[in-house]
Design an enzyme around this catalytic site. Structure first.
Site, mmCIF file in Angstrom:
data_model
loop_
_atom_site.group_PDB
_atom_site.id
_atom_site.type_symbol
_atom_site.label_atom_id
_atom_site.label_comp_id
_atom_site.label_asym_id
_atom_site.label_seq_id
_atom_site.Cartn_x
_atom_site.Cartn_y
_atom_site.Cartn_z
ATOM 1 N N GLY A 32 0.820 -1.197 0.000
ATOM 2 C CA GLY A 32 0.000 0.000 0.000
ATOM 3 C C GLY A 32 0.861 1.258 0.000
ATOM 4 O O GLY A 32 2.070 1.210 0.245
ATOM 5 N N CYS A 33 0.226 2.393 -0.270
ATOM 6 C CA CYS A 33 0.974 3.648 -0.363
ATOM 7 C C CYS A 33 1.509 4.080 1.000
ATOM 8 O O CYS A 33 2.691 4.433 1.128
ATOM 9 C CB CYS A 33 0.106 4.745 -0.981
ATOM 10 N N TYR A 34 0.671 4.042 2.037
ATOM 11 C CA TYR A 34 1.154 4.396 3.370
ATOM 12 C C TYR A 34 2.281 3.461 3.830
ATOM 13 O O TYR A 34 3.313 3.931 4.340
ATOM 14 C CB TYR A 34 0.017 4.359 4.390
ATOM 15 N N ALA A 55 5.666 4.340 2.001
ATOM 16 C CA ALA A 55 6.295 5.563 2.483
ATOM 17 C C ALA A 55 6.808 5.424 3.912
ATOM 18 O O ALA A 55 7.798 6.055 4.292
ATOM 19 C CB ALA A 55 5.310 6.729 2.402
ATOM 20 N N GLU A 107 1.956 12.065 -0.676
ATOM 21 C CA GLU A 107 1.861 11.514 0.660
ATOM 22 C C GLU A 107 3.026 12.019 1.497
ATOM 23 O O GLU A 107 4.167 12.060 1.014
ATOM 24 C CB GLU A 107 1.896 9.988 0.573
#
Length: 350
Positions: free
Chosen positions: A153-155, A158, A246
């Site tokens: 996932g993106c979170y 990062a 983000e």
């Protein structure tokens, strides 16, 4: 590209969403890729130009339903379908096809944990045991040999890229990790939702998934593997009024006599030869606008005014490195291609 590398015929399942469109954008300039099929159940029968006018000049196939795809003409599949819809579809694909799945359906190794967080039993448990977690820079060898890669996932991307090396090197305490996360609205997907209307999100920001966000078990799974023991983190995401991007602020407690400079030096060394990870000079704050449209991650470390603590900052484009760009990067690794192929574009600015 080596002369022996043949063109990869690609199907994108779920091409009418944001991540699907981003895959089309990136792959259209990939010298080893040919998009052979695009699916979108509700948009089936329509040309891509009607759904995404900015991609209409590419001369790509019309959108079709998944059961209309001729799999004999496909070598590789990107699955950009919603969470919970992917398991049975991938399980039904010809076994010779290699797959990168952008949903959360194969990220959690424990099917019971998946059921707890996603509200239903996992429908392809046998396939789950074959899935490799596709955080490319830290799991490259497993990705290379995988048939199915679960794109992070993106979170988590990062957050984990700067945090996992610090845990692996024993530089921070696993029992005290606090993550403050902020994402652009595209992270919520393209479906029409009242809470994502312009008047609902502009000129303000709000937290969501407070205390129980579905990315938490994914991150804790990887943090626990790095620490060698169970890790529970504090994580709160926020929606901010921008299209993409983000920003992650992670608060950590230093191990022993370590300093923030030690953390920055360790990350700089770990990612010294990585083309997409930039550890910024001391005192430099990363900006989401400096990675927009790119597959880059920018990381910085600051000393906290509280003794024994440090602040780790990281930014990425949630649709590129946080989703479709990392998916293409994983495909490159799986096919033995130059890892940056199709991902060389510089960030968009302003």
């Amino acid at each position: 590209m080596p002369n022996s590398v043949e063109t990869i015929r690609i199907a994108i399942l779920g091409a009418s969403g944001y991540t699907g469109a981003e895959l089309v954008r990136l792959l259209s300039r990939h010298p080893a890729a040919r998009i052979a099929a695009l699916t979108a159940e509700r948009q089936a029968g329509r040309p891509l130009t009607e759904v995404f006018p900015h991609l209409g000049h590419l001369g790509l196939p019309d959108l079709v339903k998944i059961d209309q795809v001729d799999w004999s003409g496909i070598d590789f599949v990107f699955c950009a379908l919603p969470h919970g819809t992917t398991q049975e579809i991938i399980a039904a694909l010809p076994h010779a096809l290699r797959v990168v799945d952008l949903s959360a359906d194969f990220r959690l190794a424990d099917p019971a944990l998946y059921a707890e967080w996603y509200g239903h039993e996992h429908r392809a448990v046998e396939l789950q045991t074959q899935a490799v977690y596709g955080l490319t820079e830290l799991n490259r060898r497993a990705v290379r040999d995988a048939r199915l890669v679960a794109n992070p996932g993106c979170y988590p991307t990062a957050t984990l890229l700067p945090l996992l090396p610090l845990l692996l090197d024993g530089l921070v305490e696993a029992e005290d990790i606090i993550v403050d996360a902020k994402s652009g609205v595209s992270g919520a997907g393209r479906d029409a939702k009242q809470q994502n209307l312009f008047t609902e999100v502009s000129e303000g920001m709000h937290a969501y998934g407070v205390g129980r966000h579905r990315h938490m078990p994914e991150m804790e799974q990887e943090l626990s593997l790095a620490a060698g023991r169970p890790v529970t983190m504090a994580f709160t995401p926020h929606l901010i009024p921008m299209n993409r991007g983000e920003f992650i602020t992670t608060y950590v407690r230093l191990a022993g006599a370590r300093t923030a400079d030690d953390l920055r030096a360790a990350l700089a060394e770990r990612y010294r030869n990585e083309p997409f990870i930039r550890v910024l000079p001391a005192g430099t704050v990363p900006h989401t606008r400096h990675v927009r449209g790119s597959n880059e991650v920018h990381v910085s470390v600051f000393r906290d005014r509280l003794p024994g603590r440090a602040i780790v900052l990281s930014v990425l484009d949630n649709l590129v490195k946080g989703a479709s760009g990392q998916a293409v990067q994983n495909m490159n690794v799986m096919h033995g291609l130059i890892e940056t192929m199709g991902l060389e574009q510089a960030p968009l600015f302003p």
